[in-house]
Design an enzyme around this catalytic site. Structure first.
Site, PDB file in Angstrom:
ATOM      1  N   ASP A  29      41.762  74.918 -16.170  1.00  0.00           N
ATOM      2  CA  ASP A  29      42.974  75.450 -15.545  1.00  0.00           C
ATOM      3  C   ASP A  29      43.171  74.764 -14.195  1.00  0.00           C
ATOM      4  OD1 ASP A  29      44.923  76.932 -14.210  1.00  0.00           O
ATOM      5  OD2 ASP A  29      44.267  78.835 -15.067  1.00  0.00           O
ATOM      6  N   GLU A  81      24.654  58.594   0.373  1.00  0.00           N
ATOM      7  CA  GLU A  81      23.824  58.970  -0.766  1.00  0.00           C
ATOM      8  C   GLU A  81      24.204  58.138  -1.991  1.00  0.00           C
ATOM      9  OE1 GLU A  81      25.184  62.826  -2.965  1.00  0.00           O
ATOM     10  OE2 GLU A  81      25.055  63.322  -0.837  1.00  0.00           O
ATOM     11  N   CYS A 113      25.193  64.792   2.601  1.00  0.00           N
ATOM     12  CA  CYS A 113      26.485  64.549   3.250  1.00  0.00           C
ATOM     13  C   CYS A 113      26.435  64.437   4.770  1.00  0.00           C
ATOM     14  CB  CYS A 113      27.472  65.650   2.863  1.00  0.00           C
ATOM     15  SG  CYS A 113      27.905  65.641   1.113  1.00  0.00           S
ATOM     16  N   ARG A 202      27.833  77.661  -7.777  1.00  0.00           N
ATOM     17  CA  ARG A 202      28.385  78.628  -6.817  1.00  0.00           C
ATOM     18  C   ARG A 202      27.302  79.316  -5.976  1.00  0.00           C
ATOM     19  NH1 ARG A 202      31.008  82.731 -11.010  1.00  0.00           N
ATOM     20  NH2 ARG A 202      31.370  80.723 -12.048  1.00  0.00           N
ATOM     21  N   HIS A 237      32.133  70.330   7.898  1.00  0.00           N
ATOM     22  CA  HIS A 237      31.970  69.544   6.677  1.00  0.00           C
ATOM     23  C   HIS A 237      32.902  70.061   5.585  1.00  0.00           C
ATOM     24  CE1 HIS A 237      30.386  67.393   3.322  1.00  0.00           C
ATOM     25  NE2 HIS A 237      29.872  68.474   2.766  1.00  0.00           N
ATOM     26  N   LYS A 242      38.160  75.172   0.924  1.00  0.00           N
ATOM     27  CA  LYS A 242      37.850  76.589   1.104  1.00  0.00           C
ATOM     28  C   LYS A 242      36.676  76.819   2.053  1.00  0.00           C
ATOM     29  CE  LYS A 242      37.155  80.758  -1.699  1.00  0.00           C
ATOM     30  NZ  LYS A 242      37.034  81.262  -3.095  1.00  0.00           N
ATOM     31  N   LYS A 246      36.597  78.998   5.574  1.00  0.00           N
ATOM     32  CA  LYS A 246      35.816  80.232   5.659  1.00  0.00           C
ATOM     33  C   LYS A 246      34.818  80.164   6.810  1.00  0.00           C
ATOM     34  CE  LYS A 246      32.732  83.244   2.994  1.00  0.00           C
ATOM     35  NZ  LYS A 246      32.068  83.452   1.673  1.00  0.00           N
ATOM     36  N   ASN A 269      36.118  65.084  -1.217  1.00  0.00           N
ATOM     37  CA  ASN A 269      34.907  65.092  -0.396  1.00  0.00           C
ATOM     38  C   ASN A 269      34.317  63.689  -0.323  1.00  0.00           C
ATOM     39  OD1 ASN A 269      32.483  65.594   0.875  1.00  0.00           O
ATOM     40  ND2 ASN A 269      31.626  66.863  -0.765  1.00  0.00           N
TER      41      ASN A 269
END
Length: 349
Positions: A29, A81, A113, A202, A237, A242, A246, A269
């Site tokens: 989606d 990396e 990173c 996650r 970073h 999102k 946050k 990213n």
């Protein structure tokens, strides 16, 4: 002793693939992904581009902005990396390309990173000790995500080079201080010989990104005795759109402070280039006297926080090389088949 950024340069490949195109192939989606990640497209390297060529382009732009003699550079450090060679430094390629060899030192850095900001700190140490006059720190990546993996929607390509020095008349931005927060956290990894990294999905957010970014940022604020409202801009970073949004909210920074440097929605990213890309985009528009708060994150895991003050010299050097906004505009969109070719995902047995 005052140490800071003499010059900077960014590079982003012109090719892009939209989230919709990747989602179409895997039956995902697209709207849900875009809303969840706050990423709408990502940069894709050309077939002949890798971390070394991206680092060279960024370094050349940094040198064009600086106007300094490359023979003054005493160290070139490239964080990535996705170094093209397991045994052969990326940094020697860059140093030769910009004319900094042979009286200098070079090394490649790795820390997921935040390898680019680790290189910045190393250059700060050498410059501050008087061992070298100028140091070039680079973060560059052509990051990889396995086909259909969540990383494939954000893993992008790009890089930033920062020339670090101590002569106040040459500084475009003063690095007031830096602070790092590091633990052994296995949130993301790739063993030797593995084509793609693995991760905890996650479940990596809280113990990885947010724990280290917030602690690194709080550590520097406490060290300096400053507050979020003391800064004009903030950069965190950007693995997606999102997470930095946050983190900023948790720490007390506003949307207005982070928006100028939030480039991940349009390019994805860039891994080792991610935080530095946000800093570069912010320097592209900051005014003399503005303060920038930045915190990089690297899986494994650690964070590097910086407090930066922009000087009058930014107005003199800013337009000598392409701005991040100029590198992002007028992209060439490609489909998944061409993307797979560019990224080397098509392999013959």
């Amino acid at each position: 002793m005052t140490i800071g950024i003499v010059s900077y340069g960014a590079y982003v490949p012109r090719y892009r693939i939209k989230i919709e195109e990747i989602a179409r192939l895997w039956g995902d989606d697209a709207e849900a992904l875009k809303n969840g990640l706050m990423v709408y497209e990502k940069s894709v390297p050309d077939v002949d581009e890798d971390a070394a060529t991206i680092a060279v382009e960024a370094a050349r732009y940094a040198m064009a902005r600086s106007g300094v003699d490359p023979s003054r550079i005493g160290a070139v450090y490239t964080g990535s990396e996705s170094h093209p060679y397991a045994v052969k430094p990326t940094s020697t390629i860059v140093a030769q390309a910009i004319g900094a060899t042979p009286e200098m030192t070079a090394a490649d850095f790795e820390f997921a990173c935040k390898a680019g900001t680790a290189a910045v700190q190393a250059c700060m140490g050498l410059v501050g000790s008087g061992m070298i006059d100028l140091g070039l720190a680079i973060g560059a990546d052509v990051s990889q995500g396995a086909p259909s993996d969540a990383l494939e929607y954000t893993a992008a390509a790009g890089g930033v080079a920062c020339l670090i020095g101590r002569k106040e008349s040459e500084l475009a931005a003063i690095i007031e201080d830096t602070y790092s927060f590091t633990t052994d956290t296995p949130d993301f990894w790739r063993r030797e010989g593995m084509p793609y990294p693995e991760h905890g999905g996650r479940f990596t957010g809280e113990p990885g990104y947010f724990k280290h970014v917030t602690n690194g940022a709080k550590g520097l604020l406490e060290k300096l005795g400053t507050k979020p409202e003391d800064y004009d801009y903030a950069v965190f970073h950007q693995p997606n759109g999102k997470f930095p949004s946050k983190a900023a909210k948790i720490l007390g920074f506003t949307k207005a402070q982070i928006t100028p440097g939030l480039v991940v929605p349009k390019i994805g990213n860039t891994y080792s280039g991610s935080c530095l890309m946000g800093i570069a985009a912010t320097l592209d528009q900051a005014k003399p006297g503005d303060r920038i708060f930045a915190t990089a994150f690297g899986s494994g895991a650690g964070s590097d926080a910086f407090s930066i003050t922009v000087t009058d010299r930014i107005e003199e050097i800013r337009n000598r090389a392409p701005k991040v906004s100029e590198l992002i505009k007028d992209p060439v969109y490609i489909d998944y088949a061409r993307y797979a070719r560019h990224k080397g995902k098509i392999r013959l047995a």
